[in-house]
Design a protein around this motif. Sequence first.
Motif, PDB file in Angstrom:
ATOM      1  N   ILE A 175      35.784  -5.490  14.257  1.00  0.00           N
ATOM      2  CA  ILE A 175      35.811  -5.206  12.821  1.00  0.00           C
ATOM      3  C   ILE A 175      34.533  -5.686  12.145  1.00  0.00           C
ATOM      4  N   THR A 176      33.483  -5.929  12.945  1.00  0.00           N
ATOM      5  CA  THR A 176      32.243  -6.473  12.386  1.00  0.00           C
ATOM      6  C   THR A 176      31.690  -5.591  11.261  1.00  0.00           C
ATOM      7  N   GLU A 177      31.570  -4.290  11.539  1.00  0.00           N
ATOM      8  CA  GLU A 177      30.983  -3.385  10.550  1.00  0.00           C
ATOM      9  C   GLU A 177      31.837  -3.352   9.282  1.00  0.00           C
ATOM     10  N   ARG A 178      33.145  -3.281   9.508  1.00  0.00           N
ATOM     11  CA  ARG A 178      34.046  -3.210   8.354  1.00  0.00           C
ATOM     12  C   ARG A 178      33.920  -4.470   7.501  1.00  0.00           C
ATOM     13  N   ARG A 179      33.871  -5.641   8.207  1.00  0.00           N
ATOM     14  CA  ARG A 179      33.765  -6.901   7.490  1.00  0.00           C
ATOM     15  C   ARG A 179      32.466  -6.952   6.665  1.00  0.00           C
ATOM     16  N   ARG A 180      31.351  -6.457   7.271  1.00  0.00           N
ATOM     17  CA  ARG A 180      30.075  -6.449   6.570  1.00  0.00           C
ATOM     18  C   ARG A 180      30.145  -5.571   5.326  1.00  0.00           C
ATOM     19  N   ALA A 181      30.745  -4.414   5.491  1.00  0.00           N
ATOM     20  CA  ALA A 181      30.858  -3.488   4.359  1.00  0.00           C
ATOM     21  C   ALA A 181      31.683  -4.125   3.249  1.00  0.00           C
ATOM     22  N   GLU A 182      32.743  -4.865   3.674  1.00  0.00           N
ATOM     23  CA  GLU A 182      33.590  -5.530   2.682  1.00  0.00           C
ATOM     24  C   GLU A 182      32.801  -6.588   1.914  1.00  0.00           C
ATOM     25  N   GLU A 183      31.987  -7.357   2.658  1.00  0.00           N
ATOM     26  CA  GLU A 183      31.161  -8.386   2.026  1.00  0.00           C
ATOM     27  C   GLU A 183      30.211  -7.748   1.013  1.00  0.00           C
TER      28      GLU A 183
END
Lengths: 524, 128
Positions: free
Chosen positions: A293-301
Motif C-alpha cells: 500500500i506504499t503508493e496509496r499511503r503516499r497519495a494519502e499523505e
Amino acid sequence: MTAIILIVDDNSQNLYLLESILKGYGFTTISAKNGAEALEIASKNPPDLIITDILMPVMDGFELCRRWKKDEQFQEIPFIFFTATYTDPRDERFALSLGAERYITKPQKPEILIGIIRDVLLNAGKEVRAQPETTFEEEMESLREYNEVLFRKLQKKVKQLEDEVVRCNRIDESLRESEKFLHTIFDQIPNMVFVKDASDLRFVRFNKAGEDLIGYPRTELIGKTDGDLFPKEQAAFFIGKDREVLRNKILQDIPEETIQTRLLGTRILHTKKIPILDESETPRYLLGISEDITERRRAEEQMKLTNRKLELMTEVTYQDIQNKITAVRGYIELSRKSEGEEKCGEFIDKETEILESIHNLIRKTKDYQQMGVNISSWIPLESMIQFQFSQISQRQKVSLHCDLKGLLINSDPLIERVFYNIMHNAVHHGQTVTTISLTCRETGEGMVLICEDDGVGIPDGEKAHIFDRVIGGKGAFGLFFVREFLNLAGMKITETGLPGKGARFEITIPAGAYRLSGTAGGEV
Amino acid sequence: MKNILYIEDNDQNFYLVHYILTAQGYLVIRARDGREGINSAMNTIFDLILLDIQLPGMDGYATARELRKIPEVADIPIVALTSYAMAGDREKALAAGCTGYIEKPINPKTFTEQIRSHLHTRGDGVEE
C-alpha cells in the motif's frame, strides 16, 4: 443366550464389517487378526462358531482349519471359510477337505450369510466331520494342494496389488493436475501470499507477487526465516505477530507494517495473517496475504498536505478580506463626517484602492484553486519580498533593506503570504520601527533567512505564544499561518529578537529547497 | 432387515443417519472414505449404498464410478448425499452412476421415506 462367533481377519475394515453385521443380527462376536491369535483366544474363550479369512500373516486360514479340526477341544465347533471373490473351485474342495463346514465366497448378502451361520449352528455336532486317519501319501498330496492353493491366492493378490498401483497412479495424476491448477491460481494472485511452517516459522511457500516484492526468487526464500531476510527490528515485529496469530488461532489484520525489500526499498504493507489448523485444532501453518500500500499511503499523505494548505489559504483569505472590509468601513465613516470635498475624494480613493485589493485577493484565490496548491516553482526571494512590502499600508515611513540577491526558493507561491505577514506585523505592531532588514547566511542545516526590525520587539511574556493560533490581537493570527505553512514546506521558523530592540525571525530553508543564481553567493 | 452401507467421513452426519435408520430397523454399516466403501462393497452385498459426495481423498463421484465397476454392485441403488448449495452436484452424481440423491441437510421427518423409495428403485426387481 446368543451364540458367540469368532471372526478371524487381518483386515480391520473387514473385521468391523462382519462384526457389525453379526451384531446387527443378534450375535455376540469376538475377533482375532490371524490363525495363531484365533487359537489362543478360542482356547480361553471357546466360541460357538468360527468364521475366517484365508490369506493372513503369521498363520493362514487353511493352517488354522487343519489345527482346529485336529484339536479335540475345537473340532466340534463349526468352522466357516469366508473368502474373497472368484475363488477357484479347487480352493473350495481343498478347504472342505480340511474339515471345514462351509466355504462362503465374498461378496455375500448379509441375510444369506446369516442364514448359513444359523443353519450351521443348528446342525453343530450332528454332522461331525471326523477326520479319517491319513496315510503319508495322502498327507503329502494335501500339502501339495495346499501349496497350489496358496500360490493361486497369492497370484491373485499380486494382480490385485498391481491393479491398485495402476489406480493409485491415476489418482496421483489427477492430484498432480489439481495441484497444478491450485498452484497457478496461487501464483496469479496479485498480492504477496506466503506460507510459514507453524513450528519454526520458516517459509514453505511464496507466490510470484511475493518474489517480486521481496526481491529474491522463491528458491532462495523457501526454508528461510524473517531473521534471514529482514533487518532485526522488522523481523522481530513479524515473528511477534506470527506467534500471536498462532497462539490466538484467529486471523489478524495488520493495517500497516514496513518491510525492507531488496530492490524496491522500504515498502508499506497491509497484511492479514491466518492460522491454518489441523483436525485437532493445532496450528500447522501460517498463511499471510500482504498488499503493498506504499503508493496509496503516499497519495494519502499528499492529499492530507494539500487539504491542510487549502484550509490555511482559506483562513488567510478570510482574515485578509475581513481586515480590509473593516478598513473600508472606517473610510466610509470618515467620508460621512468630513466636510471638505477634497478630503472626501481622498477617502474615496482609499476605499477604491482597498476594494481593488479585495478584488485581487479573490482573484488570487481563484488562481490557487485552478493551479492546485501543491505546485512548487523557483521564486526569486528579493523581488517577491519587495513586492509584498509595497502591498502593506503604512502610516509612518518604514524602509526595507533586502539583501537576498540571487536567492531562489523552491516553494508553493503561497510563501509570499509568509513574508507579507511578518513584515505587516513589524509595520503595524513594531511601534518605533523604522527599518526592516532581510539577510541570509548558509549553515550546515541549510539557508537561514533573517528578518529583523528595530521596533519594540516582542515582550518576554508573549514570546512563547506568538505562534499560537489565537492571542488577543487580530494581527497575531498571521504567525500561526506562517509557522503552519513553513512546517508543511519542511522549513523552520524561530523568533530570536531581544525585547525592546526589535523582532528577529530566523527561517531555515533545507538544502535542495533553495539555490543561488547570478552575482550573490556564487554557489549554484 | 435391509442393510445399508453409508460412506461418510463426518461423525455427526453418520450418527444422525445411523440413529434415524436404525430406529426404523435398518442395519447401517459405515465406511469412512471411498476406499473403505469400495472394500466393504466387495465383501458384502448391501441393499443400498448411501454416499456422501464431499469425501476426503477420493471424492464421492470417483467412489461411485469405482463402485459401479464391482459386478455385485451393478444393480444396487447408490444414493448420493449432495449439498443443497452446490447446483452441479446432482447432475454430476447421476453421471457418476448414482441412482438418486438426497439433499443435505437431511430432513429427519422425510429421510426414511426417501430411503424407502430409493430401495424400490433397485434394477433387479427383487422385493422382499
